[in-house]
Design a protein around this motif. Structure first.
Motif, short mmCIF file in Angstrom:
data_model
loop_
_atom_site.label_atom_id
_atom_site.label_comp_id
_atom_site.label_asym_id
_atom_site.label_seq_id
_atom_site.Cartn_x
_atom_site.Cartn_y
_atom_site.Cartn_z
N VAL A 69 6.30 37.29 15.59
CA VAL A 69 6.22 38.76 15.62
C VAL A 69 7.62 39.34 15.50
O VAL A 69 7.83 40.34 14.79
CB VAL A 69 5.50 39.23 16.91
CG1 VAL A 69 5.63 40.73 17.08
CG2 VAL A 69 4.04 38.83 16.87
N GLY A 70 8.59 38.74 16.17
CA GLY A 70 9.98 39.20 16.06
C GLY A 70 10.49 39.11 14.64
O GLY A 70 11.20 40.01 14.17
N LEU A 71 10.14 38.06 13.94
CA LEU A 71 10.56 37.94 12.53
C LEU A 71 9.91 38.99 11.66
O LEU A 71 10.51 39.47 10.69
CB LEU A 71 10.23 36.54 12.01
CG LEU A 71 11.09 35.40 12.54
CD1 LEU A 71 10.58 34.06 12.02
CD2 LEU A 71 12.54 35.59 12.14
N LEU A 72 8.68 39.36 11.98
CA LEU A 72 8.01 40.40 11.20
C LEU A 72 8.61 41.78 11.44
O LEU A 72 8.46 42.68 10.60
CB LEU A 72 6.51 40.43 11.53
CG LEU A 72 5.69 39.28 10.97
CD1 LEU A 72 4.26 39.37 11.47
CD2 LEU A 72 5.72 39.28 9.45
N ARG A 81 9.92 39.14 4.94
CA ARG A 81 9.47 38.93 6.32
C ARG A 81 8.32 37.93 6.36
O ARG A 81 8.29 37.03 7.20
CB ARG A 81 9.05 40.25 6.95
CG ARG A 81 10.23 41.17 7.16
CD ARG A 81 9.83 42.44 7.80
NE ARG A 81 9.09 43.22 6.80
CZ ARG A 81 8.46 44.37 7.06
NH1 ARG A 81 8.46 44.85 8.28
NH2 ARG A 81 7.84 45.02 6.12
N THR A 82 7.38 38.06 5.44
CA THR A 82 6.25 37.12 5.38
C THR A 82 6.75 35.72 5.03
O THR A 82 6.28 34.73 5.60
CB THR A 82 5.22 37.59 4.34
OG1 THR A 82 4.84 38.93 4.64
CG2 THR A 82 3.99 36.70 4.33
N GLY A 83 7.70 35.64 4.13
CA GLY A 83 8.27 34.34 3.78
C GLY A 83 8.95 33.67 4.95
O GLY A 83 8.83 32.45 5.15
N MET A 84 9.69 34.45 5.76
CA MET A 84 10.34 33.88 6.94
C MET A 84 9.31 33.33 7.92
O MET A 84 9.48 32.24 8.47
CB MET A 84 11.19 34.94 7.64
CG MET A 84 12.47 35.28 6.93
SD MET A 84 13.58 36.34 7.89
CE MET A 84 12.57 37.75 8.25
N VAL A 85 8.24 34.09 8.11
CA VAL A 85 7.20 33.65 9.05
C VAL A 85 6.53 32.38 8.54
O VAL A 85 6.33 31.42 9.28
CB VAL A 85 6.17 34.78 9.28
CG1 VAL A 85 4.94 34.27 9.98
CG2 VAL A 85 6.81 35.91 10.06
N LEU A 90 4.31 27.19 8.83
CA LEU A 90 3.65 26.08 8.13
C LEU A 90 4.21 24.71 8.51
O LEU A 90 3.45 23.80 8.85
CB LEU A 90 3.67 26.30 6.62
CG LEU A 90 2.82 27.48 6.14
CD1 LEU A 90 2.98 27.67 4.64
CD2 LEU A 90 1.38 27.30 6.52
N PRO A 91 5.55 24.49 8.49
CA PRO A 91 6.04 23.18 8.95
C PRO A 91 5.76 22.93 10.43
O PRO A 91 5.49 21.80 10.83
CB PRO A 91 7.55 23.24 8.70
CG PRO A 91 7.76 24.34 7.75
CD PRO A 91 6.63 25.30 7.94
#
Length: 141
Positions: A69-72, A81-85, A90-91
């Protein structure tokens, strides 16, 4: 004649329920502490019973939610932002599921239990399948 209620001791076929940990013990268990020996059946049921993978994943993913949530909330285009999340999530989920057996085995060993208990349901199912196969195809003539 009156019946004495104390004489009505009929044995029940229901198994005795496994004791549940208190709220404090459960919180300590979630944080990695070991439980007392009388709660070992509960630990085995928690790590090997139905829903063990779901509970394990939930316990590991809940602390990750505030970080995601903080990254978003970081200013910038939504794709970044979606890419960072996704690069974090995923990993994390991949390794979470890949290391599930190792972590659950560690849980059992840290409580002084046999790590072979982790595969007890799978072993029981394979034994039943083998017995079914042998009774069907390997019966004596």
């Amino acid at each position: 004649m009156t019946e004495n209620p104390a004489d009505n001791t009929t044995p029940t076929s229901e198994p005795t329920p496994t004791p549940e940990p208190t709220a404090g013990q459960r919180l300590g268990y979630l944080l990695g502490r070991t439980l007392p020996a009388e709660l070992h059946p509960w630990v085995v049921a928690d790590t090997t019973g139905p829903g063990a993978t779901r509970r394990y994943a939930t316990r590991c993913l809940i602390p990750l939610i505030p970080i995601l949530v903080g990254l978003l909330l970081i200013p910038g285009p939504w794709i970044i932002r979606t890419g960072m999340v996704l690069l974090l999530f995923l990993p994390f989920v991949y390794f979470l599921l890949a290391l599930k057996n190792i972590y659950l085995r560690h849980r059992l060993v840290s409580h002084g239990l046999d790590p072979a208990l982790l595969n007890i349901h799978q072993r029981r199912r394979l034994d039943q399948e083998q017995a079914s196969y042998e009774s069907r195809y390997r019966s004596a003539p």
